[in-house]
Scaffold this active site. Structure first.
Site, short mmCIF file in Angstrom:
data_model
loop_
_atom_site.label_atom_id
_atom_site.label_comp_id
_atom_site.label_asym_id
_atom_site.label_seq_id
_atom_site.Cartn_x
_atom_site.Cartn_y
_atom_site.Cartn_z
N CYS A 1 -7.35 5.03 -6.35
CA CYS A 1 -7.22 5.63 -5.02
C CYS A 1 -7.48 4.60 -3.93
O CYS A 1 -7.14 4.83 -2.76
CB CYS A 1 -8.15 6.83 -4.88
SG CYS A 1 -9.86 6.48 -5.26
N HIS A 2 -8.05 3.45 -4.31
CA HIS A 2 -8.26 2.40 -3.32
C HIS A 2 -6.92 1.82 -2.87
O HIS A 2 -6.85 1.13 -1.86
CB HIS A 2 -9.16 1.30 -3.88
CG HIS A 2 -8.63 0.64 -5.12
ND1 HIS A 2 -8.82 1.19 -6.36
CD2 HIS A 2 -7.88 -0.46 -5.30
CE1 HIS A 2 -8.24 0.42 -7.27
NE2 HIS A 2 -7.65 -0.59 -6.66
N TYR B 1 -0.61 7.44 2.40
CA TYR B 1 -0.84 8.79 1.91
C TYR B 1 0.46 9.58 1.85
O TYR B 1 0.71 10.35 0.93
CB TYR B 1 -1.84 9.53 2.82
CG TYR B 1 -3.23 8.94 2.80
CD1 TYR B 1 -3.61 7.95 3.70
CD2 TYR B 1 -4.19 9.38 1.87
CE1 TYR B 1 -4.89 7.41 3.68
CE2 TYR B 1 -5.46 8.84 1.85
CZ TYR B 1 -5.80 7.86 2.75
OH TYR B 1 -7.06 7.32 2.74
N ASN C 1 -11.29 12.33 -6.58
CA ASN C 1 -10.98 11.50 -7.74
C ASN C 1 -12.24 11.28 -8.59
O ASN C 1 -13.18 10.65 -8.14
CB ASN C 1 -10.44 10.14 -7.24
CG ASN C 1 -10.06 9.20 -8.37
OD1 ASN C 1 -10.08 9.58 -9.55
ND2 ASN C 1 -9.70 7.97 -8.01
N GLU D 1 -7.74 -7.77 -5.71
CA GLU D 1 -6.44 -7.58 -6.37
C GLU D 1 -5.36 -8.47 -5.75
O GLU D 1 -4.21 -8.43 -6.18
CB GLU D 1 -6.01 -6.11 -6.27
CG GLU D 1 -6.88 -5.19 -7.12
CD GLU D 1 -6.31 -3.79 -7.28
OE1 GLU D 1 -5.19 -3.53 -6.80
OE2 GLU D 1 -7.00 -2.97 -7.90
#
Lengths: 275, 232
Positions: free
Chosen positions: A176-177, A145, A168, A204
């Site tokens: 945002c993940h 963050y 979001n 991912e």
């Protein structure tokens, strides 16, 4: 009753029934797309569709400006309500235009350059800055963050970044993940909690166990043994290196003391010189 | 041009149907906030405009297009009106005027004649034609849901045939009949919507009704003869 009267009486009944029947023909329900598509065409409603992702079915809405809302959801009605709450507009079902379908597909396949645009008109300037910066985090990488806060010029606003990310409107497409805590915990995720965040990050190709073991050892940055830089552990420059090829650092001060420079791609913080 | 973001009054939710009952309330809502008012108008009027288009064209997909286009044109027209004009709008005749004009444009563009002989339809309705009639009626409210299912079926069939007979009427008669007896507009409203004198519209409607009654009587006579013949 005489034959003639009978005929007249029955034709009266028929006339009344004909009138009722005609009225009944007016009691037709339109398919909901009539009002909805008209509203979308004049810009008072958005279009929507859905797509399968590693997390499951994702519904999303868009307008001329761009994507306006997205959520992991199986129930169209729940999605419509959530979208209405988010941006205040009705929705019309449609096939996504080619530019959007192609960009969405490319994005979901990991193409960071996929040309998606967003309608963030209802957000504050701060929230927009946070979300647009989040879009810069590459597929398969994460940032803390604090990185977002620093990059947008508000290094102290770490908590506010978390709140902005919770607002979001288009998770999955604004990733945002990919924003996590520096202590190794993944942090919050409004669209399904930590479990969902793990799932999508794993899909991912993020090495979550490496992240967690580094964090539990109090180590924030890594660099290649033979190199000059220090990076976030998921930076593409270092993430595929084996543990024997990596050296780790507690913080930017010790990295600097070891003669390392901050990676120009993932941009970890720079230690300030003492004195 | 899109309406501005944040700071807008909340949209009239589709569930606030009470506004649909009053054309004056709708016009006032439009004058107050064009976007919110138009959203209410679209939800309030989509059924009736669709029904009108369906009775006139006989095609659910054409009716959808026509109804959608009517609403889009209405929005476009509203954008040019001064607030006073919006407040004074006679929504019913205004909306149907747009729909009627669009329908005429479509008919001209297609320039095909819908001349289906009533006899041919009654005697030789193919399975396709019957299915097509069924489709026309698929969206109809079922009348009395607690009633006799046989009666309900008989009613649906009767309505399907009526819809088909309507389509066979000459366009001016079908138009006047639909606006008067299906949509419930007054003759002055129909005059405004069609651009025809009220007297002309009245005569079209009664001629159309007479043609329908004759067609029904012919069918009843034919049915009676059939039954008689079978009994011999």
């Amino acid at each position: 009753m005489m034959a003639q009267e009978h005929d007249q009486a029955s034709s009266l009944v028929d006339a009344r029934r004909l009138r009722n029947d005609l009225r009944s023909l007016g009691q037709t329900t339109a398919p909901r797309t009539v009002a909805e598509s008209a509203l979308a065409r004049v810009g008072l409603a958005d279009w929507f569709s859905s797509v399968e992702t590693p997390l499951g079915l994702v519904y999303f809405s868009w307008n001329d400006t761009g994507l306006s809302f997205a959520t992991r959801e199986d129930d169209e009605t729940v999605f419509r309500e959530a979208a209405r709450t988010s941006h205040g507009r009705a929705l019309a079902l449609a096939e996504p235009p080619e530019w959007l379908a192609n960009a969405a597909r490319a994005w979901l396949a990991g193409d960071d350059q996929a040309p998606l645009s967003f309608d963030l008109a209802r957000l504050t300037p701060f929230e927009r800055a946070v979300l647009m910066k989040t879009r810069e985090i590459p597929h398969g990488e994460v940032r803390p963050y604090g990185w977002i806060a620093r990059e947008i010029g508000n290094p102290r606003a770490v908590r506010a970044v978390g709140t902005a990310l919770a607002h979001n409107p288009t998770p999955v497409f604004i990733p945002c993940h990919r924003v996590v805590r520096s202590d190794g915990q993944l942090g919050a995720y409004s669209m399904g909690g930590q479990q969902a965040k793990r799932t999508i990050l794993r899909a991912e190709g993020v090495n979550l166990s490496r992240l967690e073991s580094l964090a539990s050892g109090g180590l924030r940055y890594v660099g290649s043994v033979s190199g000059d830089y220090y990076c976030y552990p998921t930076c593409h420059g270092v993430r595929d290196l084996g543990p024997d090829d990596l050296v780790a650092f507690r913080d930017e001060t010790s990295a600097r003391a070891a003669g390392r420079r901050p990676c120009e791609t993932c941009r970890p913080p720079v230690a300030l010189l003492a004195g | 041009m899109r309406p501005n973001g944040g700071g807008q009054p909340p949209r009239l939710r589709p569930r606030d149907r009470s506004i649909c009952a009053s054309d004056d309330a709708l016009a006032a809502a439009l004058a107050r906030d064009l976007g919110a008012g138009f959203e209410a108008l679209a939800y309030c009027w989509q059924d009736r405009i669709y029904a009108f288009a369906l009775r006139m064209t006989g095609s659910p997909s054409d009716a959808e297009d026509l109804a959608q286009e009517t609403l889009v044109r209405a929005w476009s027209a509203l954008g040019d009106y001064a607030p006073d004009r919006v407040r004074a709008l006679q929504i019913r005749s205004w909306l149907f005027q747009i729909a009627v004009n669009l329908g005429r444009n479509r008919a001209r563009a297609m320039s095909r004649s819908v001349s289906v002989s009533l006899e041919a339809m009654e005697d030789h309705a193919s399975p396709d034609e019957r299915a097509y009639r069924e489709l026309n009626l698929a969206r109809l409210a079922d009348g009395d849901p607690a009633g006799n299912p046989e009666e309900a079926l008989e009613r649906r069939q009767r309505l399907a045939e009526l819809a088909a007979r309507l389509l066979a009427l000459p366009e001016p008669h079908r138009l006047a009949l639909t606006l008067r007896h299906i949509e419930g507009l007054t003759y002055p409203e129909i005059a405004l919507a069609t651009g025809l004198p009220a007297g002309t519209v009245k005569s079209h409607a009664s001629r159309g009704a007479a043609e329908l009654r004759r067609a029904i009587e012919r069918e009843q006579a034919r049915e009676a003869y059939r039954v008689e013949t079978e009994m011999k």
